[in-house]
Design a protein around this motif. Structure first.
Motif, mmCIF file in Angstrom:
data_model
loop_
_atom_site.group_PDB
_atom_site.id
_atom_site.type_symbol
_atom_site.label_atom_id
_atom_site.label_comp_id
_atom_site.label_asym_id
_atom_site.label_seq_id
_atom_site.Cartn_x
_atom_site.Cartn_y
_atom_site.Cartn_z
ATOM 1 N N VAL A 16 0.841 -1.204 0.000
ATOM 2 C CA VAL A 16 0.000 0.000 0.000
ATOM 3 C C VAL A 16 0.871 1.247 0.000
ATOM 4 C CG1 VAL A 16 -1.661 1.318 1.395
ATOM 5 C CG2 VAL A 16 -1.993 -1.127 1.054
ATOM 6 N N LEU A 17 1.969 1.229 0.734
ATOM 7 C CA LEU A 17 2.886 2.366 0.775
ATOM 8 C C LEU A 17 3.501 2.621 -0.592
ATOM 9 C CD1 LEU A 17 4.238 4.454 2.616
ATOM 10 C CD2 LEU A 17 6.063 2.795 2.994
ATOM 11 N N TRP A 18 3.946 1.564 -1.275
ATOM 12 C CA TRP A 18 4.516 1.732 -2.618
ATOM 13 C C TRP A 18 3.457 2.195 -3.620
ATOM 14 C CZ3 TRP A 18 9.077 2.638 -4.297
ATOM 15 C CH2 TRP A 18 10.180 2.242 -3.565
ATOM 16 N N LEU A 19 2.252 1.706 -3.496
ATOM 17 C CA LEU A 19 1.162 2.148 -4.369
ATOM 18 C C LEU A 19 0.926 3.648 -4.198
ATOM 19 C CD1 LEU A 19 -1.028 1.237 -6.385
ATOM 20 C CD2 LEU A 19 -2.541 0.949 -4.433
ATOM 21 N N ILE A 22 3.781 5.555 -5.928
ATOM 22 C CA ILE A 22 3.648 5.535 -7.391
ATOM 23 C C ILE A 22 2.557 6.495 -7.848
ATOM 24 C CG2 ILE A 22 2.926 4.080 -9.337
ATOM 25 C CD1 ILE A 22 4.430 1.755 -7.894
ATOM 26 N N VAL A 23 1.424 6.502 -7.189
ATOM 27 C CA VAL A 23 0.331 7.419 -7.556
ATOM 28 C C VAL A 23 0.770 8.869 -7.353
ATOM 29 C CG1 VAL A 23 -1.989 8.178 -6.910
ATOM 30 C CG2 VAL A 23 -1.510 5.752 -7.179
ATOM 31 N N GLN A 26 3.000 9.906 -10.219
ATOM 32 C CA GLN A 26 2.230 10.121 -11.448
ATOM 33 C C GLN A 26 1.486 11.454 -11.417
ATOM 34 O OE1 GLN A 26 -0.193 6.598 -11.724
ATOM 35 N NE2 GLN A 26 1.291 5.543 -13.013
ATOM 36 N N VAL A 27 0.938 11.833 -10.285
ATOM 37 C CA VAL A 27 0.234 13.113 -10.171
ATOM 38 C C VAL A 27 1.220 14.263 -10.350
ATOM 39 C CG1 VAL A 27 -0.967 14.622 -8.542
ATOM 40 C CG2 VAL A 27 -1.672 12.247 -8.785
ATOM 41 N N ILE A 28 2.363 14.184 -9.720
ATOM 42 C CA ILE A 28 3.374 15.239 -9.863
ATOM 43 C C ILE A 28 3.856 15.322 -11.300
ATOM 44 C CG2 ILE A 28 5.730 15.900 -9.207
ATOM 45 C CD1 ILE A 28 5.080 14.758 -6.400
ATOM 46 N N ARG A 29 4.067 14.159 -11.938
ATOM 47 C CA ARG A 29 4.512 14.142 -13.331
ATOM 48 C C ARG A 29 3.479 14.794 -14.252
ATOM 49 N NH1 ARG A 29 3.575 10.387 -17.271
ATOM 50 N NH2 ARG A 29 5.023 10.474 -19.006
ATOM 51 N N SER A 30 2.202 14.476 -14.058
ATOM 52 C CA SER A 30 1.174 15.079 -14.914
ATOM 53 C C SER A 30 1.037 16.582 -14.669
ATOM 54 C CB SER A 30 -0.166 14.374 -14.720
ATOM 55 O OG SER A 30 -0.685 14.658 -13.452
ATOM 56 N N ASP A 31 1.274 17.028 -13.443
ATOM 57 C CA ASP A 31 1.238 18.470 -13.172
ATOM 58 C C ASP A 31 2.412 19.190 -13.822
ATOM 59 O OD1 ASP A 31 -1.092 18.393 -11.773
ATOM 60 O OD2 ASP A 31 -0.159 18.463 -9.784
ATOM 61 N N LEU A 32 3.575 18.551 -13.837
ATOM 62 C CA LEU A 32 4.755 19.185 -14.423
ATOM 63 C C LEU A 32 4.718 19.197 -15.948
ATOM 64 C CD1 LEU A 32 7.652 17.824 -12.188
ATOM 65 C CD2 LEU A 32 6.761 20.146 -12.274
ATOM 66 N N PHE A 33 4.328 18.084 -16.552
ATOM 67 C CA PHE A 33 4.402 17.951 -17.999
ATOM 68 C C PHE A 33 3.063 18.124 -18.698
ATOM 69 C CE2 PHE A 33 7.971 15.398 -16.359
ATOM 70 C CZ PHE A 33 9.008 16.169 -16.872
ATOM 71 N N GLY A 34 1.969 18.126 -17.988
ATOM 72 C CA GLY A 34 0.645 18.313 -18.593
ATOM 73 C C GLY A 34 0.202 17.092 -19.366
#
Length: 172
Positions: A16-19, A22-23, A26-34
């Motif tokens: 659960v901690l690794w999940l 990872i999530v 992914q949220v930070i990546r989508s905020d940075l790169f759109g």
């Protein structure tokens, strides 16, 4: 508790901690790169027949513009032109179909703009052949001639419609 139960609980907590990690990445990546937006500018002519097929209205709606075609005057707009923003120069022929604007990939005009919502606005003809712009509950709003839209509003010929950094106009 048995040793097996403690080991299973530790492994479950670790999963659960690794999940969560990872999530969060992914949220930070989508905020940075759109979101990814396909470029239509280089393949504009090749992609146009596919767009026309995808944007066709149901049979009942296709007949309405033909009926109102006689009511249109000489000053009726024939195209929608992007005059400012990343898509400057993009032109969409007005053929009686609804035109959607936003960041979603299935929009007629896909706006790669931080201030545009995924389903930002739509432009559609009314029964008198006049074109109407409607904000679809966007966060940053849709502006017609520096006035923020709160209701569906008729678009005068040449009046700028602003969505974020993009300006769109109806032209002959």
């Amino acid at each position: 508790m048995s040793e097996l139960t403690l080991t299973v609980m530790r492994l479950g907590f670790l999963a659960v901690l690794w999940l969560f990690v990872i999530v969060a990445v992914q949220v930070i990546r989508s905020d940075l790169f759109g979101t990814r937006v396909t470029q239509r500018g280089s393949r504009r002519e090749a992609g146009r027949p596919q767009q026309a097929q995808r944007q066709q209205a149901p049979p009942q709606q296709r007949q309405q513009p033909a009926a109102s075609g006689g009511r249109r005057g000489r000053n009726a707009p024939t195209k929608l032109v992007v005059s400012e923003g990343i898509l400057t120069g993009t032109t969409v022929a007005l053929q009686g179909q609804t035109i959607t604007l936003g960041r979603a990939h299935d929009s007629t005009i896909v706006l790669d703009d931080d201030y545009a919502s995924s389903r930002h606005a739509r432009i559609y003809p009314d029964r008198d052949g006049q074109w109407i712009v409607e904000d679809l509950g966007s966060t940053n709003g849709t502006y017609l001639d520096r006035t923020r839209l709160t209701t569906p509003t008729p678009i005068p010929l040449g009046a700028p419609i602003r969505i974020g950094k993009t300006v769109i106009e109806l032209r002959k």
